[in-house]
Design an enzyme around this catalytic site. Structure first.
Site, PDB file in Angstrom:
ATOM      1  N   GLY A  36      29.379  -5.159   1.680  1.00  0.00           N
ATOM      2  CA  GLY A  36      29.695  -4.754   3.046  1.00  0.00           C
ATOM      3  C   GLY A  36      28.579  -5.104   4.013  1.00  0.00           C
ATOM      4  O   GLY A  36      27.734  -5.948   3.729  1.00  0.00           O
ATOM      5  N   LEU A  38      29.006  -6.702   6.719  1.00  0.00           N
ATOM      6  CA  LEU A  38      29.297  -8.139   6.725  1.00  0.00           C
ATOM      7  C   LEU A  38      28.661  -8.857   7.907  1.00  0.00           C
ATOM      8  O   LEU A  38      28.574  -8.323   9.008  1.00  0.00           O
ATOM      9  CB  LEU A  38      30.814  -8.358   6.752  1.00  0.00           C
ATOM     10  N   HIS A  39      28.214 -10.060   7.649  1.00  0.00           N
ATOM     11  CA  HIS A  39      27.677 -10.932   8.693  1.00  0.00           C
ATOM     12  C   HIS A  39      28.304 -12.313   8.511  1.00  0.00           C
ATOM     13  O   HIS A  39      29.125 -12.524   7.601  1.00  0.00           O
ATOM     14  CB  HIS A  39      26.144 -10.985   8.632  1.00  0.00           C
ATOM     15  N   GLU A  40      27.892 -13.228   9.339  1.00  0.00           N
ATOM     16  CA  GLU A  40      28.504 -14.570   9.345  1.00  0.00           C
ATOM     17  C   GLU A  40      28.353 -15.265   7.987  1.00  0.00           C
ATOM     18  O   GLU A  40      29.196 -16.064   7.598  1.00  0.00           O
ATOM     19  CB  GLU A  40      27.864 -15.373  10.485  1.00  0.00           C
ATOM     20  N   HIS A  42      28.585 -13.855   4.983  1.00  0.00           N
ATOM     21  CA  HIS A  42      29.731 -13.398   4.186  1.00  0.00           C
ATOM     22  C   HIS A  42      31.015 -14.078   4.671  1.00  0.00           C
ATOM     23  O   HIS A  42      31.842 -14.519   3.866  1.00  0.00           O
ATOM     24  CB  HIS A  42      29.933 -11.890   4.329  1.00  0.00           C
ATOM     25  N   LYS A 154      22.106 -18.060  -1.144  1.00  0.00           N
ATOM     26  CA  LYS A 154      20.979 -17.236  -0.678  1.00  0.00           C
ATOM     27  C   LYS A 154      20.437 -16.385  -1.822  1.00  0.00           C
ATOM     28  O   LYS A 154      19.227 -16.187  -1.945  1.00  0.00           O
ATOM     29  CB  LYS A 154      21.430 -16.352   0.464  1.00  0.00           C
ATOM     30  N   GLN A 158      21.099 -14.753  -8.656  1.00  0.00           N
ATOM     31  CA  GLN A 158      22.383 -14.068  -8.883  1.00  0.00           C
ATOM     32  C   GLN A 158      23.495 -15.076  -9.158  1.00  0.00           C
ATOM     33  O   GLN A 158      24.297 -14.909 -10.084  1.00  0.00           O
ATOM     34  CB  GLN A 158      22.729 -13.234  -7.643  1.00  0.00           C
ATOM     35  N   SER A 190      21.179 -11.714   6.419  1.00  0.00           N
ATOM     36  CA  SER A 190      21.173 -10.692   5.368  1.00  0.00           C
ATOM     37  C   SER A 190      21.529  -9.356   5.989  1.00  0.00           C
ATOM     38  O   SER A 190      21.117  -9.064   7.120  1.00  0.00           O
ATOM     39  CB  SER A 190      19.778 -10.610   4.736  1.00  0.00           C
TER      40      SER A 190
HETATM   41  P1  AMP Z   1      25.745  -8.939  -0.440  1.00  0.00           P
HETATM   42  O1  AMP Z   1      26.722  -8.197   0.406  1.00  0.00           O
HETATM   43  O2  AMP Z   1      24.385  -9.033   0.162  1.00  0.00           O
HETATM   44  O3  AMP Z   1      25.741  -8.475  -1.863  1.00  0.00           O
HETATM   45  O4  AMP Z   1      26.253 -10.442  -0.463  1.00  0.00           O
HETATM   46  C1  AMP Z   1      27.566 -10.759  -0.835  1.00  0.00           C
HETATM   47  C2  AMP Z   1      27.674 -12.244  -0.994  1.00  0.00           C
HETATM   48  O5  AMP Z   1      27.353 -12.886   0.242  1.00  0.00           O
HETATM   49  C3  AMP Z   1      26.709 -12.805  -2.051  1.00  0.00           C
HETATM   50  O6  AMP Z   1      27.367 -13.827  -2.776  1.00  0.00           O
HETATM   51  C4  AMP Z   1      25.606 -13.361  -1.207  1.00  0.00           C
HETATM   52  O7  AMP Z   1      24.890 -14.424  -1.829  1.00  0.00           O
HETATM   53  C5  AMP Z   1      26.373 -13.867  -0.001  1.00  0.00           C
HETATM   54  N1  AMP Z   1      25.494 -14.016   1.147  1.00  0.00           N
HETATM   55  C6  AMP Z   1      24.622 -13.088   1.625  1.00  0.00           C
HETATM   56  N2  AMP Z   1      23.917 -13.600   2.641  1.00  0.00           N
HETATM   57  C7  AMP Z   1      24.360 -14.876   2.817  1.00  0.00           C
HETATM   58  C8  AMP Z   1      24.020 -15.932   3.717  1.00  0.00           C
HETATM   59  N3  AMP Z   1      23.076 -15.783   4.643  1.00  0.00           N
HETATM   60  N4  AMP Z   1      24.683 -17.111   3.605  1.00  0.00           N
HETATM   61  C9  AMP Z   1      25.637 -17.280   2.655  1.00  0.00           C
HETATM   62  N5  AMP Z   1      26.006 -16.313   1.786  1.00  0.00           N
HETATM   63  C10 AMP Z   1      25.369 -15.136   1.863  1.00  0.00           C
END
Ligand code: AMP
Length: 287
Positions: A36, A38-40, A42, A154, A158, A190
């Protein structure tokens, strides 16, 4: 009225019923696991998933098992309604938001651990993090039964671990890594960036700038250990409190490298303003 808003599904039978209907229609299914806020970055994964698959499930689950600090878990942003609005028109059909018991029912006793790849880098500083992540991702894969799964580069370690576990467990899912989206100054997007003060945010992009500088020096033939030590000092001089690691690893299997003689990744974790940030870039194999 907002169009293209995904439905929220919270329970496993409800999720399975939706997926079964898609399967009956012969449709392919993609999953984008997230925590969650969420940003661009995601959303770029969601758009890619929607381009490749007939149906897209975005999961939102702030997984307690992958946090190794209660304070970090408590501070993690939770913005479900705003997240759903951000997903409007991006191609997601469902936002799956299970509660803790839906992911970890009473008596839950299984852990997925990927040896080797989970050690070192973030694994050395976040005990249990990757086992928690691998366990929840396996659950989300088996609960959604998706054909395709999208992860960001990123979180490169993982991505490697998830790719490995899907292969090792014969999961019928293809793991696809997608490029890191960045703010205009280069800072990797992030969910944790929202926790930076204005002053910290103003200097945060030096992390990416240093990764690029190391890449340039390595391409010019500079010695690796000197490049890495200089960059660590520069990151701290630029306002970061500490660098946890800055390492060059093989892109294929995260093997330790003492020079960039195969396609590689330069990976970093550093603390700024009490927030732990990670980033990485690709390093081409030197001629
Ligand atoms: P998170 O919500 O941080 O667990 O991230 C969910 C998914 O979004 C993971 O696969 C992350 O690698 C991906 N993600 C997070 N930040 C970015 C980003 N800046 N650019 C591309 N994918 C991202």
């Amino acid at each position: 009225m907002i169009t293209g808003l995904p439905d929220i599904v919270r329970d496993l039978p409800g999720l399975r019923a939706r997926v079964a209907a898609w399967r009956r229609a012969g449709e392919s299914v993609a999953v984008v696991p997230t925590m969650g806020a969420l940003h661009e970055g995601h959303l770029s994964l969601v758009r890619r998933a929607a381009a490749d698959a007939d149906r897209v499930i975005v999961t939102i689950f702030v997984n307690p098992r992958q946090f190794n600090s209660q304070a970090d878990l408590d501070a993690y942003p939770r913005t479900e309604e705003a997240d759903r609005l951000k997903l409007a028109g991006q191609g997601a059909d469902i936002v799956y938001v299970p509660d803790g018991a839906t992911v970890y029912p009473p008596g839950f006793a299984t852990t997925v651990e990927v040896a080797g790849l989970s050690e070192g880098l973030c694994g050395a500083y976040r005990p249990g993090h990757f086992a928690g992540m691998a366990t929840v991702v396996t659950k989300l894969f088996t609960q959604t039964t998706a054909d395709l799964a999208y992860f960001g580069q990123k979180d490169f370690q993982q991505l490697c671990i998830v790719t490995r576990l899907a292969a090792d467990l014969d999961l019928q899912i293809k793991v696809i890594g997608c490029p890191t989206l960045r703010e205009t100054d280069g800072l990797a997007m992030s969910s944790r960036n929202t926790r930076l003060s204005a002053e910290a945010r103003a200097v945060a992009s030096s992390l990416y700038a240093e990764l690029q500088r190391v890449a340039g020096r390595l391409a010019g033939g500079a010695a690796m250990s000197a490049c890495l030590e200089d960059a660590k000092a520069a990151i701290v001089a630029g306002g970061y409190q500490a660098v946890e690691y800055l390492e060059l690893r093989a892109e294929a299997d995260l093997a330790v490298l003492d020079r960039p003689d195969v396609p590689a990744r330069l990976l970093v974790a550093a603390w700024l303003d009490g927030v732990r940030l990670i980033d990485n870039i690709a390093i081409a194999a030197a001629a």
